[in-house]
Write an enzyme that holds these catalytic residues in place. Structure first.
Site, PDB file in Angstrom:
ATOM      1  N   LYS A 255     -34.794 -47.819   0.349  1.00 47.75           N
ATOM      2  CA  LYS A 255     -35.689 -46.334   0.675  1.00 47.75           C
ATOM      3  C   LYS A 255     -34.185 -45.457  -0.169  1.00 47.75           C
ATOM      4  O   LYS A 255     -34.731 -44.977  -1.077  1.00 47.75           O
ATOM      5  CB  LYS A 255     -35.743 -46.340   0.982  1.00 47.75           C
ATOM      6  CG  LYS A 255     -35.098 -44.642   1.802  1.00 47.75           C
ATOM      7  CD  LYS A 255     -35.701 -44.831   3.433  1.00 47.75           C
ATOM      8  CE  LYS A 255     -34.725 -43.809   4.793  1.00 47.75           C
ATOM      9  NZ  LYS A 255     -33.946 -43.056   3.911  1.00 47.75           N
ATOM     10  N   ASN A 256     -33.091 -45.644  -0.232  1.00 49.66           N
ATOM     11  CA  ASN A 256     -32.300 -45.147  -0.146  1.00 49.66           C
ATOM     12  C   ASN A 256     -32.171 -45.203  -1.849  1.00 49.66           C
ATOM     13  O   ASN A 256     -31.185 -44.049  -2.088  1.00 49.66           O
ATOM     14  CB  ASN A 256     -30.596 -44.900   0.813  1.00 49.66           C
ATOM     15  CG  ASN A 256     -31.180 -44.100   2.094  1.00 49.66           C
ATOM     16  OD1 ASN A 256     -32.466 -43.445   2.288  1.00 49.66           O
ATOM     17  ND2 ASN A 256     -30.363 -44.254   3.039  1.00 49.66           N
TER      18      ASN A 256
ATOM     19  N   CYS B  36     -31.007 -31.050  10.451  1.00 53.17           N
ATOM     20  CA  CYS B  36     -32.125 -32.665  10.985  1.00 53.17           C
ATOM     21  C   CYS B  36     -31.794 -33.013  11.721  1.00 53.17           C
ATOM     22  O   CYS B  36     -30.638 -32.830  12.927  1.00 53.17           O
ATOM     23  CB  CYS B  36     -32.432 -33.667   9.612  1.00 53.17           C
ATOM     24  SG  CYS B  36     -30.577 -34.594   9.829  1.00 53.17           S
TER      25      CYS B  36
ATOM     26  N   ARG C 105     -26.086 -31.322   8.411  1.00 49.54           N
ATOM     27  CA  ARG C 105     -26.309 -31.747   6.374  1.00 49.54           C
ATOM     28  C   ARG C 105     -26.551 -30.739   5.901  1.00 49.54           C
ATOM     29  O   ARG C 105     -27.379 -31.059   5.466  1.00 49.54           O
ATOM     30  CB  ARG C 105     -27.389 -32.976   7.200  1.00 49.54           C
ATOM     31  CG  ARG C 105     -27.401 -33.943   7.667  1.00 49.54           C
ATOM     32  CD  ARG C 105     -28.842 -34.955   7.424  1.00 49.54           C
ATOM     33  NE  ARG C 105     -28.572 -36.533   6.219  1.00 49.54           N
ATOM     34  CZ  ARG C 105     -29.522 -36.934   5.969  1.00 49.54           C
ATOM     35  NH1 ARG C 105     -30.549 -36.685   7.115  1.00 49.54           N
ATOM     36  NH2 ARG C 105     -29.379 -37.946   5.448  1.00 49.54           N
TER      37      ARG C 105
ATOM     38  N   ASP D  63     -25.535 -46.098   9.227  1.00 48.77           N
ATOM     39  CA  ASP D  63     -27.360 -46.289   8.983  1.00 48.77           C
ATOM     40  C   ASP D  63     -26.828 -47.707  10.207  1.00 48.77           C
ATOM     41  O   ASP D  63     -28.141 -47.837  10.531  1.00 48.77           O
ATOM     42  CB  ASP D  63     -28.163 -46.186   7.998  1.00 48.77           C
ATOM     43  CG  ASP D  63     -28.080 -45.012   7.059  1.00 48.77           C
ATOM     44  OD1 ASP D  63     -27.590 -44.108   7.627  1.00 48.77           O
ATOM     45  OD2 ASP D  63     -28.135 -45.157   6.219  1.00 48.77           O
TER      46      ASP D  63
ATOM     47  N   ARG E 133     -41.026 -43.799   7.621  1.00 45.25           N
ATOM     48  CA  ARG E 133     -40.156 -43.293   6.217  1.00 45.25           C
ATOM     49  C   ARG E 133     -39.591 -44.548   6.280  1.00 45.25           C
ATOM     50  O   ARG E 133     -39.254 -44.453   5.236  1.00 45.25           O
ATOM     51  CB  ARG E 133     -39.795 -42.153   7.551  1.00 45.25           C
ATOM     52  CG  ARG E 133     -39.843 -41.019   8.239  1.00 45.25           C
ATOM     53  CD  ARG E 133     -39.068 -40.229   8.117  1.00 45.25           C
ATOM     54  NE  ARG E 133     -38.176 -39.787   6.902  1.00 45.25           N
ATOM     55  CZ  ARG E 133     -37.512 -38.729   6.299  1.00 45.25           C
ATOM     56  NH1 ARG E 133     -37.082 -37.995   7.703  1.00 45.25           N
ATOM     57  NH2 ARG E 133     -36.358 -38.573   6.299  1.00 45.25           N
TER      58      ARG E 133
END
Ligand code: EPU
Length: 417
Positions: free
Chosen positions: A22-23, A116, A121, A304, A396
């Site tokens: 994803k990232n 968030c 952030r 993460d 997500r």
């Protein structure tokens, strides 16, 4: 809204394949703005954040066609330089379009993302860097408005290691006039993946993956075909799934060298890990040992993976101290893990986790992406039934996680709430 129902206690066994990252995929999709024409991106994971990125690109005028895990992005027809609040608030990485739009069209208007669930952030370092490249930046009505004739190379020294900031400035500087040097750059593998596609498009970037990235600006970039790297965080989550359930699984398609910090910590906890040809076997020990972790920028222990590792430590022998050093509010999973009967005390940015004999299934709520993953892991190990609601966070960032876990023998189903 969907929820997950897990009956814990099954030992995971068998094989699982890791999806595209994803990232890495998010900035790669954005980078196609710089290469007008048809770009083909392969190994794209099916995720909600990818759909949001596609919506952002389409809202700018790009044409996007998906065929399984291959997505063709034609950016020749981009005719808008604005990313709205509606899109940016659902996924903060959308803010990365600012630099590429500015580089290609000389102007851009992009909503500020706001805070968030895991921290404030800010994007101050992205904006400071763009200003150093010669952009005129104004903040009006919640939007960043940026202008520049042609960006000019500069030396930029980041105050903090920032993944998004490094990616953003690498893209903006690719077609700037002259040389840009990014110092104290972030070194995550996703940054290397982005530099590789940009170089394939014709950019001249050296040093990605180290703390000094040098970019010789070129006048234009050309469309290309590129395959996204495997998702190291998804892979790491499966490693912990095996460890926490007393399982024995093989994970294919991952790059173990991207997860050294996690692998060492799992080995310290007693987990057996062997790898051959990008297939990694993870075998749980009879008893898990407690180990301490501190999250750090790559190659340190990834933030993460903090929530998932904490779930594992809930069942280890002894006490483990976990320090979160990247985000100020990344302990939202703690109060939910307590509902399973975990023993965790937070003080400042550290959590002390005392291992308990067993976790017991409970109704819990997902609060952000990696927190959701930690609740699944706890649920897989817990006695009886766990119900996780608000799992849209999970969609997500994890492709078909319940299907992949079920194929490994977990008793997990998705139901409509
Ligand atoms: N920061 C600033 N100013 C900036 C930019 C960052 O103060 O201008 C601070 C942040 O607030 C944070 C720290 O610097 O405290 C590091 O943030 P970074 O910019 O590195 O994070 P990011 O680029 O916003 C990416 C991942 C995150 C991952 C972090 C850290 C993407 C799309 N997101 O975020 O992934 O946690 O790097 O590794 O690549 C996730 O996948 O669950 C996730 C949150």
């Amino acid at each position: 809204m969907d929820k997950l129902i897990i009956k814990g206690g099954n030992k995971l066994k068998g094989d699982v394949q890791v999806s595209g990252s994803k990232n890495a995929a998010l900035p790669i999709f954005v980078s196609t703005i710089l290469a007008p024409g048809k770009n083909e991106i392969r190994n794209v994971p099916f995720l909600r954040d990818i759909n949001t990125t596609i919506k952002v690109l389409e809202s700018l005028g790009a044409q996007v066609v998906g065929n399984g895990h291959i997505v063709t992005i034609d950016t020749a027809g981009i005719n808008s330089c604005e990313a709205t609040y509606e899109l940016v608030k659902t996924m903060r990485a959308s803010v990365l379009v600012l630099g590429p739009l500015l580089a290609r069209f000389g102007k851009a208007r992009v909503s500020l993302p706001g805070g968030c669930a895991i921290g404030a952030r800010p994007i101050n370092l992205h904006l400071k860097g763009l200003q150093a490249l010669g952009a005129e930046i104004n903040l009006e009505h919640g939007y960043v408005e940026a202008k520049a004739k042609r960006l000019k190379g500069a030396r930029i020294n980041f105050d903090i290691s920032t993944v998004g900031g490094t990616e953003h400035l690498m893209m903006a500087a690719a077609t700037a006039k002259g040389e840009t040097i990014l110092e104290n750059a972030a070194r995550e593998p996703e940054i290397v993946d982005l530099a590789q596609i940009l170089n394939q498009m014709g950019a001249r970037i050296e040093g990605a993956g180290t703390d000094t990235v040098r970019i010789q600006g070129v006048t234009e970039l050309f469309p290309t075909t590129y395959s996204v790297m495997p998702d190291r965080i998804e892979a790491g989550t499966f490693m912990i799934a095996a460890a926490i359930t007393g399982g024995d699984i093989r994970i294919s398609g991952m790059k173990p060298e991207h997860l050294d910090a996690l692998v060492f910590k799992l080995q310290d906890a007693g987990v057996e890990i062997t790898s051959r040809d990008n297939v990694v076997r993870v075998k749980a020990p009879k008893k898990l040992k407690s180990v301490n972790i501190k999250t750090r920028p790559y190659p340190g222990f990834p933030t993460d993976m903090q929530a998932q590792f904490m779930a594992l430590m809930c069942l280890a022998e002894g006490a483990s101290v976990i320090s979160e050093n990247i985000f100020e509010n990344r302990y939202m999973h703690v109060s939910e893990l307590l509902r399973f009967g975990a023993d965790i005390v937070i003080e400042g940015n550290s959590a002390t986790v005392k291992g308990v004999k067993k976790l017991s299934g409970a109704p819990v709520m997902a609060t952000d992406l990696r927190a959701s993953a930690s609740l699944i892991l706890a649920g897989l190990a817990a006695a009886e039934t766990t119900e996780i609601s608000r799992i849209y966070h999970l969609d997500r960032g994890y492709e078909s996680i319940e299907k992949k876990l079920a194929a490994l023998g977990a008793d997990i189903v998705r139901v409509k709430e």
